[in-house]
Design a protein around this motif. Sequence first.
Motif, PDB file in Angstrom:
ATOM      1  N   VAL A 150       0.875  -1.075   0.023  1.00  0.00           N
ATOM      2  CA  VAL A 150      -0.001  -0.185  -0.139  1.00  0.00           C
ATOM      3  C   VAL A 150       0.893   0.904  -0.008  1.00  0.00           C
ATOM      4  N   SER A 151       0.307   2.221  -0.509  1.00  0.00           N
ATOM      5  CA  SER A 151       1.223   3.816  -0.682  1.00  0.00           C
ATOM      6  C   SER A 151       0.776   4.650   0.504  1.00  0.00           C
ATOM      7  N   PHE A 152       1.655   5.356   0.773  1.00  0.00           N
ATOM      8  CA  PHE A 152       1.460   6.127   1.970  1.00  0.00           C
ATOM      9  C   PHE A 152       0.488   7.705   1.262  1.00  0.00           C
ATOM     10  N   MET A 153       0.339   7.717   0.259  1.00  0.00           N
ATOM     11  CA  MET A 153      -0.672   8.613  -0.287  1.00  0.00           C
ATOM     12  C   MET A 153      -2.105   8.182   0.126  1.00  0.00           C
ATOM     13  N   ALA A 154      -2.231   6.939   0.596  1.00  0.00           N
ATOM     14  CA  ALA A 154      -3.621   6.652   1.265  1.00  0.00           C
ATOM     15  C   ALA A 154      -3.647   6.790   2.736  1.00  0.00           C
ATOM     16  N   LYS A 155      -4.705   7.144   3.151  1.00  0.00           N
ATOM     17  CA  LYS A 155      -4.871   7.477   4.588  1.00  0.00           C
ATOM     18  C   LYS A 155      -4.771   6.045   5.489  1.00  0.00           C
ATOM     19  N   HIS A 156      -5.217   4.996   4.772  1.00  0.00           N
ATOM     20  CA  HIS A 156      -4.920   3.991   5.500  1.00  0.00           C
ATOM     21  C   HIS A 156      -3.712   3.351   6.012  1.00  0.00           C
ATOM     22  N   THR A 157      -2.827   3.581   5.000  1.00  0.00           N
ATOM     23  CA  THR A 157      -1.424   3.290   5.188  1.00  0.00           C
ATOM     24  C   THR A 157      -0.671   4.055   6.427  1.00  0.00           C
ATOM     25  N   LYS A 158      -0.960   5.228   6.346  1.00  0.00           N
ATOM     26  CA  LYS A 158      -0.336   5.910   7.560  1.00  0.00           C
ATOM     27  C   LYS A 158      -0.966   5.375   8.947  1.00  0.00           C
ATOM     28  N   ASN A 159      -2.309   5.329   9.001  1.00  0.00           N
ATOM     29  CA  ASN A 159      -3.050   4.512  10.192  1.00  0.00           C
ATOM     30  C   ASN A 159      -2.552   3.286  10.505  1.00  0.00           C
ATOM     31  N   LEU A 160      -2.231   2.538   9.452  1.00  0.00           N
ATOM     32  CA  LEU A 160      -1.697   1.321   9.720  1.00  0.00           C
ATOM     33  C   LEU A 160      -0.202   1.067   9.985  1.00  0.00           C
ATOM     34  N   SER A 161       0.469   1.888   9.335  1.00  0.00           N
ATOM     35  CA  SER A 161       1.906   2.062   9.986  1.00  0.00           C
ATOM     36  C   SER A 161       2.354   2.553  11.307  1.00  0.00           C
ATOM     37  N   GLU A 200       8.610  -0.727  -6.464  1.00  0.00           N
ATOM     38  CA  GLU A 200       9.957  -0.090  -6.330  1.00  0.00           C
ATOM     39  C   GLU A 200       9.535   1.236  -6.228  1.00  0.00           C
ATOM     40  N   MET A 201       8.261   1.769  -6.104  1.00  0.00           N
ATOM     41  CA  MET A 201       7.987   3.119  -5.740  1.00  0.00           C
ATOM     42  C   MET A 201       8.274   3.206  -4.127  1.00  0.00           C
ATOM     43  N   GLY A 202       8.998   4.547  -3.670  1.00  0.00           N
ATOM     44  CA  GLY A 202       9.228   4.592  -2.621  1.00  0.00           C
ATOM     45  C   GLY A 202       8.138   4.974  -1.557  1.00  0.00           C
ATOM     46  N   ASP A 203       6.905   5.212  -2.121  1.00  0.00           N
ATOM     47  CA  ASP A 203       5.872   5.545  -1.166  1.00  0.00           C
ATOM     48  C   ASP A 203       5.196   4.277  -0.885  1.00  0.00           C
ATOM     49  N   PHE A 204       5.622   3.163  -1.636  1.00  0.00           N
ATOM     50  CA  PHE A 204       4.748   1.919  -1.145  1.00  0.00           C
ATOM     51  C   PHE A 204       5.439   0.948  -0.010  1.00  0.00           C
ATOM     52  N   ILE A 205       4.627   0.698   0.769  1.00  0.00           N
ATOM     53  CA  ILE A 205       5.325  -0.517   1.861  1.00  0.00           C
ATOM     54  C   ILE A 205       4.407  -1.548   2.045  1.00  0.00           C
ATOM     55  N   LEU A 206       5.242  -2.542   2.197  1.00  0.00           N
ATOM     56  CA  LEU A 206       4.483  -3.966   2.547  1.00  0.00           C
ATOM     57  C   LEU A 206       4.129  -3.975   4.283  1.00  0.00           C
ATOM     58  N   ILE A 207       2.937  -4.501   4.266  1.00  0.00           N
ATOM     59  CA  ILE A 207       2.217  -4.276   5.897  1.00  0.00           C
ATOM     60  C   ILE A 207       1.695  -5.862   5.861  1.00  0.00           C
TER      61      ILE A 207
END
Length: 176
Positions: free
Chosen positions: A60-71, A132-139
């Motif tokens: 998921v991308s940090f551009m999405a609200k849920h990613t910040k919430n999850l991280s 490969e995009m820097g704003d995507f993280i694996l959760i």
Amino acid sequence: MNHTNTQDESQRKAKPVTPKVNELIDRTKSVLLATVDAEGNPNSSYAPFVREGNTFYILVSFMAKHTKNLSEGRKTSVMFIEDESATKQIYARERLTLEASASQIERDSEIWNTIIAKLKEAHGKVVDVISEMGDFILIGLHPVKGSYVNGFGSAYFVDENLEIVEHRNDVNHQSK
């Protein structure tokens, strides 16, 4: 007796359907997410997933609200639900809802590489690009407890291993 009473009576007498938690998960390509931000504001979204054991992985991308919430380790709920077009009764769609904890997977770690390969296999070459995009993280989403419903009178409590703990026995159902 009118049709409504007959229908209500048949629903009360419905026998639980055998739980098929894993089959529902296997038929699902994305998971619905419910998260909250630091102020307690809710956010709902979805993400494609893969499963490894009882952990569900999303990219998921940090551009999405849920990613910040999850991280940030806030509480989350995830839902796997039967497709509307496949259901016989819209009020009784098969569904699994889980409370889950979230953990971020370190980029380029062994688990990252394994899960990215599984995501690519399940969801296509787009995974090569977005991973490969820097704003995507694996959760990783780790079940804590939940519930599984597969029809009227067929609701169950589920544990962290996605095993049925007990039938809900019509708890809180009342007749007029």
